[in-house]
Design an enzyme around this catalytic site. Structure first.
Site, PDB file in Angstrom:
ATOM      1  CG  ASP A   8      -1.862   1.190   1.273  1.00  0.00           C
ATOM      2  OD1 ASP A   8      -2.428   1.535   0.213  1.00  0.00           O
ATOM      3  OD2 ASP A   8      -2.032   1.805   2.341  1.00  0.00           O
ATOM      4  CE1 TYR A  40       2.255   5.369  -3.995  1.00  0.00           C
ATOM      5  CE2 TYR A  40       0.860   3.430  -4.179  1.00  0.00           C
ATOM      6  CZ  TYR A  40       2.118   3.994  -4.086  1.00  0.00           C
ATOM      7  OH  TYR A  40       3.219   3.182  -4.085  1.00  0.00           O
ATOM      8  N   GLY A  41      -3.383   8.967  -3.955  1.00  0.00           N
ATOM      9  CA  GLY A  41      -4.664   9.353  -4.554  1.00  0.00           C
ATOM     10  C   GLY A  41      -4.685  10.645  -5.342  1.00  0.00           C
ATOM     11  CB  CYS A  72      -3.346   0.297  -2.357  1.00  0.00           C
ATOM     12  SG  CYS A  72      -3.401   1.986  -2.962  1.00  0.00           S
ATOM     13  CB  CYS A 182      -9.434   4.695   0.409  1.00  0.00           C
ATOM     14  SG  CYS A 182      -7.777   5.071   1.040  1.00  0.00           S
ATOM     15  CB  THR A 183      -6.845  -0.188   2.244  1.00  0.00           C
ATOM     16  OG1 THR A 183      -5.740   0.548   1.692  1.00  0.00           O
ATOM     17  CG2 THR A 183      -7.338  -1.225   1.252  1.00  0.00           C
ATOM     18  CG  HIS A 184      -4.901   5.055   4.181  1.00  0.00           C
ATOM     19  ND1 HIS A 184      -4.344   4.541   3.037  1.00  0.00           N
ATOM     20  CD2 HIS A 184      -3.858   5.517   4.930  1.00  0.00           C
ATOM     21  CE1 HIS A 184      -3.029   4.693   3.081  1.00  0.00           C
ATOM     22  NE2 HIS A 184      -2.705   5.281   4.219  1.00  0.00           N
TER      23      HIS A 184
HETATM   24  N1  DGL Z   1      -4.821   3.112   0.734  1.00  0.00           N
HETATM   25  C1  DGL Z   1      -4.950   3.528  -0.592  1.00  0.00           C
HETATM   26  C2  DGL Z   1      -6.225   3.151  -1.257  1.00  0.00           C
HETATM   27  O1  DGL Z   1      -6.809   2.143  -0.891  1.00  0.00           O
HETATM   28  C3  DGL Z   1      -4.284   4.776  -1.085  1.00  0.00           C
HETATM   29  C4  DGL Z   1      -4.376   6.011  -0.284  1.00  0.00           C
HETATM   30  C5  DGL Z   1      -3.471   7.099  -0.853  1.00  0.00           C
HETATM   31  O2  DGL Z   1      -2.259   6.952  -0.734  1.00  0.00           O
HETATM   32  O3  DGL Z   1      -3.986   8.053  -1.435  1.00  0.00           O
HETATM   33  O4  DGL Z   1      -6.686   3.777  -2.172  1.00  0.00           O
END
Ligand code: DGL
Length: 269
Positions: A8, A40-41, A72, A182-184
């Site tokens: 991730d 990443y988003g 992710c 989003c896994t966060h």
């Molecule tokens: N945890 C990620 C997801 O599931 C990415 C979050 C990020 O870095 O923007 O999309």
């Protein structure tokens, strides 16, 4: 003993670990967080694709892996195909649980909370077209929530007012089910439930763990007669592409990771 890797941008993929432990108690876990390039988003998908392909390939070469979970949604919607053609180890992706949300919704008003990249991507739109065309869909893209989740694991307080503002479109649209795409975001389930207890917040963790069981069963890597335990058993390494702070290290160790290491790579972000 099997060995599963999770990848991730940061700590998001850790939200899938309880479901993995529940379904596959005895497995080594190798975790790679790309904190150096997080979040990443809001990044260019092409750039992310190249970077993720390189990082995951390097991880695959360093460990004898039975499965790699791209934990992710943002990365999965961008680079699953490329990873599967480049790497021989089975790759499991995580995508927003739109189908489940449409199925669970009573009033056919569902929400999707994800990163801006996932929200604006064609992959999500095709999931909506295929599985939720009968629903009124409210989409919210947020990078701030990713940062908030990272902060929570670094033991910093959550700003409830900001969180409430972010989720208010779902409340206004009377959504009864919201996908945490989003896994966060499952790290914030307590706070989300406090602010909107009438909403059912769902994620893909169980589905991913079950998919992982199938993959390991197919390759005969699943250890039979396992005792369920919430602790990590076997080898467990948490890598990050950037040094992590003391509080985050403490949280990661409390989950059961025995080692935290910086993932040395020659990739220039
Ligand atoms: N945890 C990620 C997801 O599931 C990415 C979050 C990020 O870095 O923007 O999309």
């Amino acid at each position: 003993m099997s060995c599963i890797a999770l990848f991730d941008s940061g700590v998001g993929g850790l939200s899938i670990l309880p479901a993995i432990k529940q379904n596959i108690p005895n497995t080594d876990i190798i975790y790679l967080a790309d904190h150096h390039a997080a979040p990443y988003g809001n990044k260019d998908p092409k750039w992310l694709n190249t970077r993720i392909l390189e990082l995951v390939s390097q991880l695959d070469k360093r460990h004898n892996l039975d499965a790699i979970i791209i934990a992710c949604n943002t990365a999965s919607t961008i680079c699953l195909e490329g990873l599967r053609t480049t790497i021989n180890t089975p790759i499991i992706g995580v995508v927003p649980a739109v189908k489940t949300a449409a199925h669970l919704s009573v009033n056919q008003s569902i929400g999707i909370l994800a990163t801006p990249s996932t929200i604006n991507g064609t992959y999500l739109q095709s999931l909506i077209n295929d599985f939720a065309s009968q629903c009124n869909v409210t989409k919210v893209g947020s990078t701030e929530l990713v940062t908030m989740s990272e902060k929570k694991l670094s033991q910093q307080p959550i700003n409830y007012d900001t969180l409430h503002t972010i989720i208010s479109p779902f409340i206004e649209a009377r959504c009864d089910v919201v996908v945490l795409g989003c896994t966060h975001f499952p790290h914030l389930i307590e706070e989300l439930t406090k602010l909107a207890p009438h909403i059912r917040w769902i994620d893909s963790a169980d589905a991913i763990a079950k998919r992982c069981v199938n993959v390991l069963t197919d390759s005969h890597a699943l250890v039979a007669n396992q005792n369920v335990t919430s602790k990590l058993t076997g080898k467990s390494i948490f890598y990050s592409t950037a040094p992590i702070n003391v509080n985050l290290k403490e949280s990661i160790e409390s989950i059961g990771f025995k080692q935290t290491q910086t993932f040395a790579t020659t990739i220039v972000p």
